[in-house]
Scaffold this active site. Structure first.
Site, PDB file in Angstrom:
ATOM      1  N   LYS C  84      36.224  -3.926  33.321  1.00 42.67           N
ATOM      2  CA  LYS C  84      37.149  -3.446  34.354  1.00 42.67           C
ATOM      3  C   LYS C  84      36.468  -3.223  35.702  1.00 42.67           C
ATOM      4  CE  LYS C  84      40.595  -1.301  31.388  1.00 42.67           C
ATOM      5  NZ  LYS C  84      41.369  -0.089  31.021  1.00 42.67           N
ATOM      6  N   ASP C 128      40.002   8.727  31.226  1.00 37.59           N
ATOM      7  CA  ASP C 128      41.153   8.784  30.327  1.00 37.59           C
ATOM      8  C   ASP C 128      40.915   9.662  29.105  1.00 37.59           C
ATOM      9  OD1 ASP C 128      39.379   7.271  28.933  1.00 37.59           O
ATOM     10  OD2 ASP C 128      40.708   5.556  28.625  1.00 37.59           O
ATOM     11  N   CYS C 187      47.068   7.686  26.734  1.00 40.97           N
ATOM     12  CA  CYS C 187      48.041   6.619  26.968  1.00 40.97           C
ATOM     13  C   CYS C 187      48.241   5.724  25.752  1.00 40.97           C
ATOM     14  CB  CYS C 187      47.623   5.791  28.180  1.00 40.97           C
ATOM     15  SG  CYS C 187      47.443   6.786  29.663  1.00 40.97           S
ATOM     16  N   CYS C 246      30.842  27.026  35.827  1.00 45.20           N
ATOM     17  CA  CYS C 246      30.687  27.383  37.244  1.00 45.20           C
ATOM     18  C   CYS C 246      30.543  28.875  37.471  1.00 45.20           C
ATOM     19  CB  CYS C 246      31.852  26.840  38.069  1.00 45.20           C
ATOM     20  SG  CYS C 246      33.403  27.756  37.847  1.00 45.20           S
TER      21      CYS C 246
END
Lengths: 82, 249, 249, 82
Positions: C84, C128, C187, C246
């Site tokens: 990709k 993803d 997805c 953090c």
């Protein structure tokens, strides 16, 4: 108090995101426009544009619509480009 | 029936309950007209062809200029001076062979609307001026064709959906009563930044897909993006009983 | 200095007060890392290259599959089985010769982050899966690199911006405390529809451009798109004092 | 009354966009989850997902956050795909 908010290009033109107004003496959207127009030439021109859109509590209304204490009144321009 | 190849290719859409195989078939059978193939029409046509919409009519009379390239993502330097609709149709046809793309190398007028509107299921208003917006609104009301409006300038965008088949749906003229002082602001006068167009055209394409797949589409709702503050606002609007365009229906 | 050609090409951006010539120069000098070139990374990289960002690093270890095509708008049938990042870099380089594009044909790991993060101004999380999201969040906190997060599945999307240079900025871990039951929804399992990605990636690209051009970017704000109801919601979040990533800064 | 709203994938899972609850007996977000979980197996599973997010009046909060009459309590899932 009435909460007045401006969106989109109006913010840059007025250099203002939102403000509050005392509600007595203001009975319609047009009254708000009239009062704010007295601020300066820039406000006068920006808010008296015939195509200015207005909403009270997220309902789109015309300038004769009544306003009362606690309302949120929004002003924004039509967008027509693409 | 979808072919095995289509079932594989569109599997991420078909697996969603709200789309399913029937929705994917509806997309394949759909005919969509995109008016304007500039900043909005570029991503809108790309995402609709990608999703499997069967037929796209794309109309634009303008030619590609260098200043279009930072946001009109189908076009390159070597397309400058080509007609926008023809260039987009060529690129989309190559990339999405499942979709039939017809270019109309002219800005639509009433006559072209009378020809095309009876053939299509939905129209996307991706135009760049208020005169065209009033024209396509009137034509869609007349032909009872749903109209998915998008607009953008500067850091701002707006989207609304008009469904003349629904007697309560307001039209573009209800929202913006025609005045002699129509705003002259457009991308040439106040600029534009590409991602605003992706967001507005994305919302137009989403509404189009929902409409074509028989999902609920929200009418009487003006969606406004204020990109500098990263805020979306939603305003309700009403059909105006005295609207000169849709009021007497 | 911008060349005359650049001034013409980017004129619609330059004419905006909030961008101007200095903003356009800042975009040209900027280096941006895009992590994941799938449904979000495709439009995000397109719009950033189009807008004139000077250098893009795009990282993805996956190969193109037919089921990607309905939403990953840089890719065509004949790119199936290519990497990709490499395929996207090739297409973007051809379309946007002003932008230097470097493909990283591997999903980033901590080592690659240590190499690339010191070179870039901002990272877009277009990945993803939640493991990668935690990894890039931690790396950005460590290198004090702003992170523009996008995510989408089904008809839904989320966007948030993390700026580790701002001591009050919450991080991804503050929002989604790591749990053993990390969501497995993606997805592949619940599907996705392209326009949602255009809207979320558009918001990511917009935030990126605002950040690079020295405009205010909103942190501590989760933007959520519910595409079926066509509604955006905005939620405020706070940095968690006890956040393991953090919190001790 | 407390207004409870669901967003994104939760709407389909619960087949519900919003509902209102009597506020007495409900003092935290967790109490709302507990009460709604009694509705069915589906509600129980959906609302007891460890990654469920919650907000009160558009501020993200954890499940121990207090709630009172007039609050809007929102539930939604994290989204992680791309």
């Amino acid at each position: 108090m009435i909460n007045v908010v401006f969106f989109a290009a109006l913010r840059e033109q007025l250099d203002c995101d939102s403000l509050t107004l005392e509600s007595h003496e203001l009975s319609t959207v047009a009254d708000i426009i009239k009062q704010l127009s007295a601020r300066s030439e820039q406000w006068q021109q920006t808010l008296n544009n015939a195509s200015l859109l207005s909403a009270v509590n997220h309902d789109m209304v015309d300038k004769s619509h009544p306003v009362k204490a606690g309302d949120e009144v929004a002003f924004f321009p039509p967008v027509t480009g693409g | 029936m979808l072919t095995t190849q289509e079932q594989l290719k569109y599997s991420r859409q078909i697996m969603m309950k709200k789309i399913g195989e029937s929705g994917q078939l509806a997309l394949r059978n759909a005919k969509v007209l995109i008016l304007g193939v500039g900043g909005l029409g570029n991503p809108a046509s790309l995402y609709l062809a990608a999703a499997g919409v069967g037929t796209l009519y794309i109309a634009d009379g303008d030619t590609i200029e260098p200043s279009n390239l930072p946001r009109q993502i189908l076009f390159s330097e070597n397309n400058v001076e080509e007609n926008k609709a023809e260039c987009a149709a060529e690129k989309l046809s190559e990339q999405y062979p499942d979709t039939i793309i017809e270019a109309i190398d002219d800005m639509l007028d009433e006559e072209l609307c009378d020809y095309y509107l009876p053939m299509v299921d939905v129209v996307l208003d991706c135009s760049d001026n208020i005169q065209t917006r009033y024209m396509i609104n009137q034509a869609c009301i007349q032909h009872k064709t749903p109209l998915i409006v998008g607009a953008a300038t500067g850091f701002d965008g707006q989207q609304l959906t008009i469904d003349p088949r629904d007697e309560h749906s307001a039209c573009y003229q209800c929202l913006f009563p025609a005045s002699e002082k129509a705003p002259a602001n457009n991308c040439q006068t106040i600029g534009i930044i590409g991602p605003i167009l992706a967001m507005i055209a994305g919302m137009q394409a989403l509404q189009t897909i929902k409409l074509l797949t028989n999902n609920k589409v929200q009418v009487n709702q003006l969606n406004m993006l204020d990109g500098l503050s990263n805020q979306w606002q939603q305003f309700s609007m009403k059909k105006q009983a005295n609207c000169p365009v849709c009021g007497s229906r």
